[in-house]
Design an enzyme around this catalytic site. Structure first.
Site, PDB file in Angstrom:
ATOM      1  N   LYS A  65      58.193  15.624  72.751  1.00 26.63           N
ATOM      2  CA  LYS A  65      58.148  17.021  73.197  1.00 26.63           C
ATOM      3  C   LYS A  65      59.516  17.680  73.066  1.00 26.63           C
ATOM      4  O   LYS A  65      59.616  18.881  72.765  1.00 26.63           O
ATOM      5  CB  LYS A  65      57.660  17.091  74.642  1.00 26.63           C
ATOM      6  CG  LYS A  65      56.175  16.816  74.811  1.00 26.63           C
ATOM      7  CD  LYS A  65      55.737  17.032  76.245  1.00 26.63           C
ATOM      8  CE  LYS A  65      54.229  16.892  76.402  1.00 26.63           C
ATOM      9  NZ  LYS A  65      53.781  17.154  77.798  1.00 26.63           N
ATOM     10  N   SER A  88      59.098  18.080  79.910  1.00 29.35           N
ATOM     11  CA  SER A  88      58.651  17.105  80.906  1.00 29.35           C
ATOM     12  C   SER A  88      57.240  16.655  80.563  1.00 29.35           C
ATOM     13  O   SER A  88      56.458  17.405  79.968  1.00 29.35           O
ATOM     14  CB  SER A  88      58.673  17.726  82.308  1.00 29.35           C
ATOM     15  OG  SER A  88      58.316  16.783  83.290  1.00 29.35           O
ATOM     16  N   ASP A  89      56.935  15.409  80.940  1.00 30.17           N
ATOM     17  CA  ASP A  89      55.574  14.902  80.778  1.00 30.17           C
ATOM     18  C   ASP A  89      55.224  14.049  81.985  1.00 30.17           C
ATOM     19  O   ASP A  89      56.075  13.303  82.492  1.00 30.17           O
ATOM     20  CB  ASP A  89      55.444  14.070  79.498  1.00 30.17           C
ATOM     21  CG  ASP A  89      53.994  13.686  79.220  1.00 30.17           C
ATOM     22  OD1 ASP A  89      53.204  14.585  78.872  1.00 30.17           O
ATOM     23  OD2 ASP A  89      53.650  12.502  79.386  1.00 30.17           O
ATOM     24  N   THR A  90      54.004  14.172  82.440  1.00 31.21           N
ATOM     25  CA  THR A  90      53.523  13.425  83.604  1.00 31.21           C
ATOM     26  C   THR A  90      52.321  12.591  83.207  1.00 31.21           C
ATOM     27  O   THR A  90      51.407  13.089  82.545  1.00 31.21           O
ATOM     28  CB  THR A  90      53.139  14.386  84.746  1.00 31.21           C
ATOM     29  OG1 THR A  90      54.284  15.134  85.138  1.00 31.21           O
ATOM     30  CG2 THR A  90      52.616  13.607  85.954  1.00 31.21           C
ATOM     31  N   ALA A 125      58.594  12.008  83.301  1.00 29.37           N
ATOM     32  CA  ALA A 125      59.867  11.963  82.587  1.00 29.37           C
ATOM     33  C   ALA A 125      60.326  13.387  82.311  1.00 29.37           C
ATOM     34  O   ALA A 125      59.518  14.277  82.034  1.00 29.37           O
ATOM     35  CB  ALA A 125      59.727  11.184  81.282  1.00 29.37           C
TER      36      ALA A 125
END
Length: 235
Positions: A65, A88-90, A125
């Site tokens: 990303k 950000s990634d969840t 992250a």
């Protein structure tokens, strides 16, 4: 010493924008939202590799990303100055299995049934791409597509305990549509808030942007250029 005056958020999440703006008010930077272009397939970046561990997955996707967001920034700048890009990634995991965004209402129901009465993990992250030379105070105004960036990343992991969920509640919450674009088929700031017994870790991380870790990342980059390494992105 350099400072962040503006940060571009490469995310369409209203909640992430709100959380980053909260941090921006404290640290005196403005938030610009970088929406994906018409030809970008953002969902494709979130594909899971077979056998991939949740922590490996969330860090890999966040890096992807960041690369996509940096390309977006170069296009947005149009040859002018670029600014730092935050992504950000969840991911939600029940042990090793990764529970992504459901593709159907049946899949959403199945995920919520799996989470019912269980403790699961939420990993978020956060990645930050800064223009090469930024930390040294050099800055960079070259808008060429080969422009390099320097990258740093942090990860927040939390445990979340759901109460026992009834089929009636699951059917109702799925009918609202809320689970359909959420990892694990729920949002802690949404209807699921009433069925979560406890959170051990970062509530803002479960929402999608861990404020403590993000603040530490920004402060570290402002104070030192030795905590991250250069990386190049080719068009």
């Amino acid at each position: 010493m350099p400072k962040f005056e503006r940060i571009a958020l490469a995310s369409q999440s209203p909640r992430r924008k709100q959380l980053l703006e909260q941090l921006g008010a404290e640290m005196s930077f403005q938030v610009l939202v970088l929406a994906p272009g018409p030809g970008e397939d953002v969902e494709a970046l979130e594909a899971v590799f077979e056998g991939e561990e949740p922590l490996d997955y969330v860090q890999r996707v966040t890096r992807l990303k960041a690369e996509a967001g940096w390309q977006r920034m170069i296009r947005w700048a149009g040859g002018g100055p670029v600014i730092s890009v935050l992504v950000s990634d969840t991911t939600v995991a029940l042990g090793d299995p990764i529970l992504g965004k459901p593709c159907s209402v049946d899949e959403a129901r199945g995920m919520l049934r799996l989470l019912s009465g269980q403790v699961h993990q939420v990993h978020t992250a956060v990645g930050l791409a800064v223009p090469a030379g930024w930390a040294a105070g050099v800055g960079c105004s070259d808008g060429d597509a080969g422009l390099t960036f320097e990258y740093a990343q942090v990860v927040s992991s939390s445990d979340v305990k759901f109460s026992e969920l009834t089929d009636d509640w699951i059917d109702w919450v799925v009918s609202t549509g809320e689970p359909m674009d959420k990892a694990g088929a729920y949002a802690i700031q949404g209807h699921a808030a009433s069925v979560i017994e406890w959170v051990r870790g970062s509530p803002s991380g479960v929402m999608g942007l861990p404020l403590y870790e993000t603040r530490q990342l920004l402060m570290r980059l402002v104070s030192s250029s030795s905590d991250y390494s250069g990386s190049s992105l080719n068009s």
